[in-house]
Design a protein around this motif. Structure first.
Motif, PDB file in Angstrom:
ATOM      1  N   SER A  53       5.687  -6.262  -5.418  1.00  0.00           N
ATOM      2  CA  SER A  53       7.133  -6.002  -5.411  1.00  0.00           C
ATOM      3  C   SER A  53       7.494  -4.572  -5.809  1.00  0.00           C
ATOM      4  O   SER A  53       8.600  -4.123  -5.544  1.00  0.00           O
ATOM      5  N   ALA A  54       6.552  -3.848  -6.423  1.00  0.00           N
ATOM      6  CA  ALA A  54       6.870  -2.478  -6.836  1.00  0.00           C
ATOM      7  C   ALA A  54       7.003  -1.537  -5.644  1.00  0.00           C
ATOM      8  O   ALA A  54       7.559  -0.450  -5.775  1.00  0.00           O
ATOM      9  N   LEU A  55       6.502  -1.952  -4.490  1.00  0.00           N
ATOM     10  CA  LEU A  55       6.483  -1.050  -3.334  1.00  0.00           C
ATOM     11  C   LEU A  55       7.249  -1.641  -2.159  1.00  0.00           C
ATOM     12  O   LEU A  55       7.310  -2.858  -2.009  1.00  0.00           O
ATOM     13  N   THR A  56       7.802  -0.784  -1.325  1.00  0.00           N
ATOM     14  CA  THR A  56       8.346  -1.264  -0.050  1.00  0.00           C
ATOM     15  C   THR A  56       7.153  -1.593   0.857  1.00  0.00           C
ATOM     16  O   THR A  56       6.025  -1.153   0.597  1.00  0.00           O
ATOM     17  N   ALA A  72       1.818  -0.255   3.015  1.00  0.00           N
ATOM     18  CA  ALA A  72       0.955   0.027   4.167  1.00  0.00           C
ATOM     19  C   ALA A  72       0.298   1.396   4.008  1.00  0.00           C
ATOM     20  O   ALA A  72      -0.894   1.575   4.265  1.00  0.00           O
ATOM     21  N   GLU A  73       1.080   2.373   3.583  1.00  0.00           N
ATOM     22  CA  GLU A  73       0.563   3.733   3.410  1.00  0.00           C
ATOM     23  C   GLU A  73      -0.539   3.771   2.329  1.00  0.00           C
ATOM     24  O   GLU A  73      -1.588   4.381   2.520  1.00  0.00           O
ATOM     25  N   ARG A  74      -0.302   3.032   1.239  1.00  0.00           N
ATOM     26  CA  ARG A  74      -1.304   3.019   0.159  1.00  0.00           C
ATOM     27  C   ARG A  74      -2.604   2.377   0.636  1.00  0.00           C
ATOM     28  O   ARG A  74      -3.702   2.821   0.317  1.00  0.00           O
ATOM     29  N   ILE A  75      -2.481   1.310   1.438  1.00  0.00           N
ATOM     30  CA  ILE A  75      -3.683   0.628   1.947  1.00  0.00           C
ATOM     31  C   ILE A  75      -4.448   1.571   2.867  1.00  0.00           C
ATOM     32  O   ILE A  75      -5.665   1.721   2.765  1.00  0.00           O
ATOM     33  N   THR A  76      -3.710   2.248   3.754  1.00  0.00           N
ATOM     34  CA  THR A  76      -4.351   3.196   4.669  1.00  0.00           C
ATOM     35  C   THR A  76      -5.071   4.291   3.902  1.00  0.00           C
ATOM     36  O   THR A  76      -6.231   4.615   4.187  1.00  0.00           O
ATOM     37  N   ARG A  77      -4.403   4.859   2.935  1.00  0.00           N
ATOM     38  CA  ARG A  77      -4.994   5.984   2.207  1.00  0.00           C
ATOM     39  C   ARG A  77      -6.190   5.561   1.369  1.00  0.00           C
ATOM     40  O   ARG A  77      -6.997   6.391   0.973  1.00  0.00           O
ATOM     41  N   SER A  78      -6.296   4.255   1.090  1.00  0.00           N
ATOM     42  CA  SER A  78      -7.427   3.794   0.282  1.00  0.00           C
ATOM     43  C   SER A  78      -8.582   3.301   1.138  1.00  0.00           C
ATOM     44  O   SER A  78      -9.595   2.870   0.596  1.00  0.00           O
TER      45      SER A  78
END
Lengths: 805, 345
Positions: free
Chosen positions: A15-18, A23-29
């Motif tokens: 819930s802390a993220l839109t 999606a962006e965090r998953i991609t970058r990881s």
């Protein structure tokens, strides 16, 4: 892998993220999110309606006039064309103002004279792929079985307010082929925890082992097999939430039993299979290799012929499933099924891969087995399915599973030092930070003596060596944090090899001469492969070509260059000059590899010079292309060593073709295309050449260093002679004869006129040469020139049928 | 006599002015100033004059002679100017007509990209390494940590010649061969070449295409070196304003592995059709050479590390020049090829 965020959020709090940020965090990881899809397609004004009455449209056979309660004060009249609409149904209604995913805007309308205040929708109209719509509603509107108040928001009720992440998984991350796997990944990224699903069961007293026996014959291919028996199951459609979960994951709902096995497959990444216990008939499960030619009809009603390498599940007599690939029709769960055997097994990946590939049957199951499932989830997935069968199908789970288990479920150990990690990354991450990251990833971590001893979660089969740990740390620490440096230490001078440097020169010369560099394919047809080849050698063919046109490796560049000319000419580009540098493939070495020889080839057609307003235009001819070759040879320092000898080559004009010799060895050819070849290709006068670049550049690199010759300080003298000679005597023969005479003062011989007109006697021609005499030491005296010239004339006189005019 | 002199002077001057070209003028000169001309006659007639009149008359004749010569020269100069002007006018050309064509071809765009990359890396001490298009399974797969049956072999559908021989699916076998040949010595190479995959040719797929790869192997090579190198590359190929971002990825022959995006050169990162609204364009893959790959080539992976990266040349060219159909690179339409004539900074 399609990930419903509503579903994912049951396991991990995001819930802390839109959704976009997540999606962006998953991609970058490390797991690329290819698309973020809003499964409500931003629709509004779509509600549940109750069809109160239906009558036939007076003007149209296929339309019905429905009176629908959409929660408003009055019933709404809606015209519906679906064959399955009926009074008493709860349906999806798009009211005026709604915009459907296809872009259709719903408005009040009149259909054949009757008012329609909206549209009753199929799932397809809400954006669901046809192949995912439950079969009962595939051809019409969707009917909601449960009680629901008219006017309820349909998107909410049907769980369409969801976001789907489309993950592009690399082959190593099979752990993320499950919702829980993705949940672990997301939890590690967000530094939070995973809530696991409920797998608790209260079995009844009866024992599964009293109903079912199990024997595994091939324990390598099948090191673990869990069979659970669930009785008194009521087969029916799954609840809406479960159906929606499956559709979001790309699986079509069928019935609650099959849906549950698919749901758990998606949730745990552990494929399951449900057999109808009674249809198994024998109360026995035997896992063995198939016998050669054994047959089974799979769930898709296809008969499959098996091989001895395929693993099958049998009832002791005949196959009831192809292990890990697909179940058999003979034991399929039907509406009448009451007792279900749930299979959760570990099938070795390579075998599943071979079988599924050979049969062309790639399923969600086989895809996961191929990559290796988590040994520690086999039992849990079976339990989870059983608990859902109790909850959603009213089943009773028999005590004591029937189990075969020789599977190694230990966690791998890896020891790694922070120095090792930092040395590879060029960073200074502290041991504590590393420990924190690895714990977020659920590794067991012990830090002692400056080293980290790690227990790798069994779902992470991609983590094998210390370098894998380097990547885990780096990707969660952030690749952005890696600094930018350049390699240190001793370096060599970077330069081209002499061959590579000369090859660039060859390109420069060809381009300077006005030719464009072309690129064509190495693969060609078996017919074209050996055309114009400079050497006779066996061809190399593909085992399984995609087409005959690209089946064989070429031995000459000319056929594809001619094809390129034809392409241009067909588009009215009538003047074309192309060259290509590329390999040809000759014979085979002891490994079966062809000898690859680099060639340069060229093709010209149409106008070479086009300066019409001053009356200067020139069509290409043999000598234009020969001139290009001569320029190339001058640049490579080989012009004195090159000669052209008349030759015949299939596909080329017999009177306009030459072999090109380097120190007497054939290294190339030049010629005009044979008129028949031109006609076939659809081109006009076209000239081609090809040279063995290996041979040329080897010679170019094997010669003395360039040195200066003094510029003559004294003038030379020239003498012109016109010779009458036989038509078939080549000018080159005259030049060769003169050179042979080795006349010291003779500097240069050029041809300046050739005449073959009717003023000449039959079979004769006139060729005029200009001869330059020079002595670098002094100004020539007349008598010296005369003496030299006489030697030349004497040499000429040796050629039969040749005389000075 | 004085009068006759005056009349003569006027007559000559008039005749001079009436001449239209140097030939006529010369005729006048000869007629009047020549040995048989009237002025000479006048001088001859001076003997008849008194000794007092003689010097006076001599001066007058000389004065007249001088004047006539002066005018004559003036007129000659004028006529010459006139003649030059006429010649120039008659020789004038239409300078807007086209010049005589000097044929000049140019590199194929793929070669152009390859050479640009080669040159960049040669400046950093790289050699250019090449290898065969038809490879052994060993160099194409096994030496690169892709044993038979490895699931990642699915990623690249292969044209086989026999069970052990194939058309290389990437230029990485050149890396394997080079490392093997170097027998433990440091490596810095850039490897361009043609590669093959079982794809049907369409706007975005080609059964034959080009790759270019880089490899550095030595003690102490770090992932930061890869990142710095790729940053240089991105700026050289796509402009000094480019930023790079690395994303974790997977290749069997590298660990850790990366994919590199560059900030979109069209929109600068705000989102457009080139970058599909993301602001980033995927350009290449790379990573730290997998220890299995180093070991297979005879390196001690506990001592030596390396990085490698590779990209599709067509992709780079398509991005750089805005080409929308990969087939253009292989049909050799002169209207396409001739567009890559001009130099770039």
């Amino acid at each position: 892998m399609l990930v419903s965020l509503n579903w994912l959020k049951e396991y991990v709090d995001t819930s802390a993220l839109t959704d976009a940020e997540l999606a962006e965090r998953i991609t970058r990881s490390g797991i690329e999110v290819d698309a973020v899809i809003d499964s409500s397609y931003n629709m509004s004004n779509v509600v549940i309606g109750h069809v109160e009455a239906k009558e036939k449209h007076p003007e149209a056979d296929k339309l019905s006039i429905c009176q629908v309660n959409v929660g408003a004060d009055e019933l709404q009249q809606i015209i519906c064309g679906a064959p399955n609409v009926d009074a008493g149904q709860n349906v999806i209604v798009a009211l005026p103002g709604a915009v459907l995913p296809g872009g259709m805007k719903i408005k009040k309308a009149k259909l054949r004279g009757e008012v329609s205040n909206g549209m009753i929708c199929s799932l397809q109209e809400l954006g669901v792929e046809s192949k995912l719509v439950p079969k009962a509603y595939a051809e019409g509107i969707y009917v909601i079985a449960s009680d629901v108040a008219p006017g309820t928001d349909a998107l909410d009720y049907l769980h369409y307010r969801d976001t789907i992440l489309e993950l592009d998984l690399t082959p190593n991350r099979s752990d993320a082929l499950s919702m829980l796997g993705v949940a672990y990944e997301v939890a590690a990224i967000l530094n939070t925890t995973v809530t696991l699903p409920n797998t608790a069961i209260t079995p009844i007293a009866a024992k599964a082992s009293d109903k079912l026996s199990l024997r595994v014959e091939d324990t390598h291919a099948n090191p673990m097999y869990v069979a659970k028996v669930v009785q008194n199951v009521k087969v029916q459609p799954s609840p809406l939430w479960l159906q929606q979960r499956l559709m979001a994951a790309g699986v079509r709902p069928l019935n609650n039993v099959v849906d549950i096995t698919n749901f758990v497959l998606m949730e745990y990444g552990q494929p399951l299979h449900a057999f109808d216990y009674d249809r198994l008939q024998t109360g026995e499960i035997v896992v063995r290799k198939a016998t050669e030619g054994e047959k089974i009809v799979t769930l898709d009603t296809q008969e499959r012929t098996l091989q001895a390498t395929d693993l099958v599940i049998t009832n002791g007599k005949e196959p009831v499933a192809i292990a890990g690939v697909m179940g058999g029709a003979n034991s399929e769960v039907t509406d009448e099924t009451t007792t279900v055997v749930i299979e959760a097994a570990y099938f070795e990946g390579q075998g599943v891969r071979q079988t599924s590939r050979r049969l062309g049957l790639r399923s969600d199951s086989s895809a996961r087995f191929e990559k290796g499932v988590d040994p520690n989830r086999v039992q849990k997935a079976a339990d989870r399915a059983a608990s859902l069968l109790v909850e959603l199908a009213g089943g009773e789970v028999l005590a004591d599973d029937v189990v075969f288990d020789e599977l190694n479920k230990e966690e791998k150990q890896i020891i790694v030092s922070p120095d090792f990690v930092n040395a590879r990354l060029g960073m200074k991450i502290s041991m504590d930070e590393m420990k924190g990251i690895l714990e977020r990833l659920q590794f067991g971590v012990t830090a002692e003596n400056g080293k980290l001893t790690l227990a790798v979660p069994t779902r992470r089969q991609d983590i094998v060596i210390a370098e894998d740990i380097v990547e885990e740390i780096a990707r969660l620490y952030g690749y952005d944090q890696i600094p930018m440096t350049l390699p240190q230490g001793a370096t060599q001078i970077g330069k081209l090899t002499p061959y590579q440097a000369d090859r660039r020169v060859v390109r420069d010369v060809m381009e300077g001469a006005g030719l464009y560099q072309a690129m064509t394919y190495s693969l060609t047809s078996s017919v074209a492969a050996q055309k114009y080849a400079l050497k006779k050698a066996p061809v190399t063919k593909l085992l399984m070509p995609m087409s005959e046109e690209r089946s064989t490796l070429r031995q000459s560049l000319i056929p594809s260059l001619v094809e390129s000319v034809a392409h241009n000419v067909a588009r009215s580009n009538n003047s074309v000059a192309l060259y290509e540098v590329g390999s040809v493939f000759l014979g085979q070495n002891e490994h079966g590899q062809p000898y690859e020889e680099e060639h340069v080839a060229a093709v010209i057609t149409g106008k070479w010079l086009d300066h019409a307003w001053q009356g200067e235009t020139k069509q290409v001819d043999f000598f234009v292309l020969k001139g290009v070759i001569e320029a190339l040879m001058i640049k490579l320092g080989l012009h004195e060593r090159i000669s052209f000898v008349k030759a015949e080559v299939d596909g080329l004009h017999p009177g306009r073709t030459a072999h090109i010799l380097l120190d007497g060895e054939m290294v190339g050819l030049i010629g005009g295309l044979h008129p028949a070849t031109q006609k076939e290709a659809g081109v006009k006068d076209t000239y081609v050449m090809e040279l063995n670049l290996f041979a040329l550049l080897a010679a170019a690199n094997d010669k003395p260093l360039l040195s200066y010759t003094a510029v003559p300080r004294f003038p030379g003298m020239s003498r012109d002679i016109a010779l009458v000679m036989n038509k078939d005597t080549a000018a080159g023969e005259v030049v060769a004869a003169i050179k042979q005479a080795n006349v010291k003062l003779l500097q240069n011989i050029t041809v300046f006129d050739v005449y073959e007109g009717d003023k000449m006697a039959e079979g004769k021609k006139s060729v005029a040469f200009s001869l330059t005499y020079l002595d670098p030491e002094h100004t020539l005296k007349d008598e010296e020139v005369v003496a030299a010239h006489n030697k030349v004339l004497k040499a000429i006189a040796t050629i039969e049928g040749t005389e000075v005019r | 006599m004085e009068k006759r002199l005056q009349e003569l002077k006027e007559e000559v001057l008039q005749k001079i002015k009436a001449t239209l070209n140097s030939k006529e003028l010369n005729e006048v000169r000869v007629a009047y100033l020549g040995k048989k001309g009237p002025i000479t006659d006048l001088l001859k007639g001076m003997g008849k004059l008194s000794p007092e009149e003689r010097p006076k008359m001599g001066a007058l004749v000389n004065e007249m002679r001088q004047k006539v010569t002066e005018v004559l020269e003036e007129h000659a100069e004028k006529l010459e100017q006139q003649a030059i002007a006429e010649q120039l006018a008659s020789e004038a050309i239409d300078v807007t007509l086209p010049g005589r064509t000097v044929r000049i071809g140019n590199r194929h765009p793929l070669s152009r990209v390859v050479e640009e990359i080669e040159d960049l890396f040669m400046g950093m001490g790289y050699e250019v390494a090449e290898g065969p298009e038809v490879e052994r399974d060993y160099y194409n797969f096994e030496a690169l940590n892709l044993p038979k049956g490895h699931p990642a072999r699915d990623m690249q559908d292969t044209f086989y010649i026999s069970e052990e021989i194939l058309l290389r699916t990437h230029t990485s076998p050149v890396q394997a061969r080079t490392m093997e040949k170097k027998e433990g010595a440091n490596v810095r190479i850039i490897c361009p070449g043609k590669v093959f995959r079982r794809d049907s040719d369409d706007a975005t797929h080609s059964h034959q295409f080009m790759q270019i790869e880089g490899l550095v192997v030595a003690e102490g090579i770090r992932m930061s070196d890869l990142k710095g190198t790729l940053d240089l590359f991105a700026k050289k190929m796509f402009g000094q304003d480019r930023e790079i971002r690395l994303r974790p990825s997977f290749f069997p022959f590298t660990e850790p592995s990366v994919e590199m995006d560059i900030s979109c050169f069209k929109c600068g990162g705000s989102g457009c059709n080139v970058c599909k609204q993301t602001g980033w364009i995927e350009v290449l893959g790379g990573g730290m050479v997998h220890p299995n790959v180093l070991e297979k080539a005879g390196y001690d992976s506990t001592k030596v590390t390396g990085f490698a990266f590779g990209m599709g040349v067509e992709r780079i060219a398509m991005l750089k020049y805005g080409v929308d159909d990969i087939r253009h690179f292989y049909t050799n339409d002169v209207r396409f090829l001739s567009q890559f004539q001009e130099t770039e900074a």
